[in-house]
Write a protein that holds these residues in place. Structure first.
Motif, mmCIF file in Angstrom:
data_model
loop_
_atom_site.group_PDB
_atom_site.id
_atom_site.type_symbol
_atom_site.label_atom_id
_atom_site.label_comp_id
_atom_site.label_asym_id
_atom_site.label_seq_id
_atom_site.Cartn_x
_atom_site.Cartn_y
_atom_site.Cartn_z
ATOM 1 N N LEU A 71 0.454 -1.574 -0.019
ATOM 2 C CA LEU A 71 0.258 -0.098 0.111
ATOM 3 C C LEU A 71 0.357 1.186 0.140
ATOM 4 N N ASN A 72 0.755 2.383 -0.946
ATOM 5 C CA ASN A 72 1.055 3.195 -0.571
ATOM 6 C C ASN A 72 1.124 3.832 0.155
ATOM 7 N N SER A 73 2.306 4.565 0.264
ATOM 8 C CA SER A 73 2.630 5.233 2.223
ATOM 9 C C SER A 73 1.366 7.089 1.975
ATOM 10 N N LYS A 74 1.967 7.308 0.810
ATOM 11 C CA LYS A 74 0.764 8.428 1.191
ATOM 12 C C LYS A 74 -1.310 8.341 1.173
ATOM 13 N N ALA A 75 -1.824 6.989 0.701
ATOM 14 C CA ALA A 75 -2.986 6.441 0.758
ATOM 15 C C ALA A 75 -4.141 6.725 1.740
ATOM 16 N N ASN A 76 -3.026 6.836 3.522
ATOM 17 C CA ASN A 76 -4.226 7.483 4.272
ATOM 18 C C ASN A 76 -4.423 9.614 4.089
ATOM 19 N N LEU A 77 -3.889 9.697 3.007
ATOM 20 C CA LEU A 77 -4.290 10.931 2.362
ATOM 21 C C LEU A 77 -5.701 10.461 1.135
ATOM 22 N N ILE A 78 -6.514 9.339 1.606
ATOM 23 C CA ILE A 78 -7.524 9.312 0.739
ATOM 24 C C ILE A 78 -8.735 9.790 1.801
ATOM 25 N N THR A 79 -9.140 10.467 0.907
ATOM 26 C CA THR A 79 -10.743 10.719 2.422
ATOM 27 C C THR A 79 -12.122 11.471 1.504
ATOM 28 N N GLY A 80 -13.074 11.082 2.461
ATOM 29 C CA GLY A 80 -14.123 11.863 1.841
ATOM 30 C C GLY A 80 -14.976 10.880 2.024
ATOM 31 N N VAL A 81 -16.346 10.475 1.262
ATOM 32 C CA VAL A 81 -17.520 9.417 1.838
ATOM 33 C C VAL A 81 -16.977 8.777 0.452
ATOM 34 N N ILE A 82 -17.025 7.521 0.242
ATOM 35 C CA ILE A 82 -17.567 6.399 -0.251
ATOM 36 C C ILE A 82 -18.716 5.392 -0.215
ATOM 37 N N CYS A 83 -19.570 4.397 -0.461
ATOM 38 C CA CYS A 83 -20.337 4.211 -0.663
ATOM 39 C C CYS A 83 -20.960 3.934 1.106
ATOM 40 N N GLY A 84 -21.334 5.075 1.160
ATOM 41 C CA GLY A 84 -22.050 6.108 2.166
ATOM 42 C C GLY A 84 -21.025 6.161 3.756
ATOM 43 N N TYR A 85 -19.799 5.550 3.248
ATOM 44 C CA TYR A 85 -18.968 5.807 4.479
ATOM 45 C C TYR A 85 -17.807 6.829 4.446
ATOM 46 N N ARG A 86 -17.231 7.423 5.054
ATOM 47 C CA ARG A 86 -16.027 8.290 5.309
ATOM 48 C C ARG A 86 -15.007 6.904 5.521
ATOM 49 N N VAL A 87 -14.041 7.268 4.947
ATOM 50 C CA VAL A 87 -12.556 6.310 3.859
ATOM 51 C C VAL A 87 -12.181 6.590 5.334
ATOM 52 N N GLU A 88 -11.973 7.588 5.910
ATOM 53 C CA GLU A 88 -10.687 8.020 6.994
ATOM 54 C C GLU A 88 -11.804 7.452 8.291
ATOM 55 N N GLU A 89 -12.574 6.496 8.539
ATOM 56 C CA GLU A 89 -12.912 6.491 9.741
ATOM 57 C C GLU A 89 -13.348 4.933 9.566
ATOM 58 N N ILE A 90 -13.070 4.005 8.597
ATOM 59 C CA ILE A 90 -12.859 2.882 8.998
ATOM 60 C C ILE A 90 -12.455 2.237 9.443
ATOM 61 N N GLU A 91 -12.480 1.679 10.676
ATOM 62 C CA GLU A 91 -12.247 0.898 11.422
ATOM 63 C C GLU A 91 -11.258 -0.630 10.992
ATOM 64 N N ASN A 92 -12.310 -1.447 10.087
ATOM 65 C CA ASN A 92 -11.778 -2.220 9.354
ATOM 66 C C ASN A 92 -10.894 -2.455 8.126
ATOM 67 N N LYS A 93 -9.265 -2.909 8.529
ATOM 68 C CA LYS A 93 -8.106 -2.112 7.901
ATOM 69 C C LYS A 93 -8.359 -2.776 6.484
ATOM 70 N N LEU A 94 -8.749 -3.420 6.499
ATOM 71 C CA LEU A 94 -9.663 -4.134 4.998
ATOM 72 C C LEU A 94 -10.485 -3.484 4.270
ATOM 73 N N THR A 95 -11.109 -3.438 4.603
ATOM 74 C CA THR A 95 -12.465 -3.135 4.573
ATOM 75 C C THR A 95 -11.903 -1.299 4.553
ATOM 76 N N GLN A 96 -10.969 -0.736 5.111
ATOM 77 C CA GLN A 96 -10.585 0.473 4.181
ATOM 78 C C GLN A 96 -9.952 0.753 3.334
ATOM 79 N N GLN A 97 -8.918 -0.707 2.824
ATOM 80 C CA GLN A 97 -7.790 -0.082 1.805
ATOM 81 C C GLN A 97 -8.916 -0.336 0.472
ATOM 82 N N VAL A 98 -10.275 -1.753 1.112
ATOM 83 C CA VAL A 98 -11.384 -1.521 -0.816
ATOM 84 C C VAL A 98 -11.685 -0.345 -0.837
ATOM 85 N N ARG A 99 -12.380 0.332 0.159
ATOM 86 C CA ARG A 99 -12.164 1.101 0.122
ATOM 87 C C ARG A 99 -11.821 2.828 -0.272
ATOM 88 N N TYR A 100 -10.008 2.737 -0.013
ATOM 89 C CA TYR A 100 -9.635 3.892 -0.778
ATOM 90 C C TYR A 100 -9.942 3.490 -2.044
#
Length: 121
Positions: A71-100
């Motif tokens: 995973l790119n070291s700048k992936a944490n800069l991906i923010t915003g809402v997708i599929c009704g979820y705010r990506v930076e607040e997703i707690e499950n690591k894998l789910t967050q990566q898919v939403r990235y």
């Protein structure tokens, strides 16, 4: 984000190959290219086009896909809402990566400049 374990498990077991055609359709409808999609996937995961195709052929799950990714070291800069979820607040690591990835594809389809999508500026 509060997410259910069922939701996270469903995403983990979904194959990348089942979602990839939807990514292609979404971006091509908006005048973007597969090459741009590959560029976005490579930026996030480190996978070149041939590797992406091999993973599609292998029918890897998203869990396997992101286990193999660097995973790119700048992936944490991906923010915003997708599929009704705010990506930076997703707690499950894998789910967050898919939403990235979903978010990057969405930005590509919306016509955002590549430099912005790839968090270069």
């Amino acid at each position: 984000m509060t997410s259910t374990s069922h939701h996270d498990e469903r995403i983990a077991k979904m194959t990348f190959a089942s979602v990839y055609p939807h990514y292609v359709t979404k971006i091509e409808k908006k005048g973007r290219t597969k090459e741009e999609l590959y560029q976005v996937i490579e930026w996030l995961t480190g996978f070149y086009e041939d590797r992406v195709q091999k993973l599609i052929e292998e029918k890897v799950t998203f869990e396997e896909f992101f286990e193999r990714a660097k995973l790119n070291s700048k992936a944490n800069l991906i923010t915003g809402v997708i599929c009704g979820y705010r990506v930076e607040e997703i707690e499950n690591k894998l789910t967050q990566q898919v939403r990235y990835l979903d978010k990057l594809v969405d930005e590509l389809a919306k016509g955002r400049k590549m430099e912005k999508i790839l968090r270069s500026q």
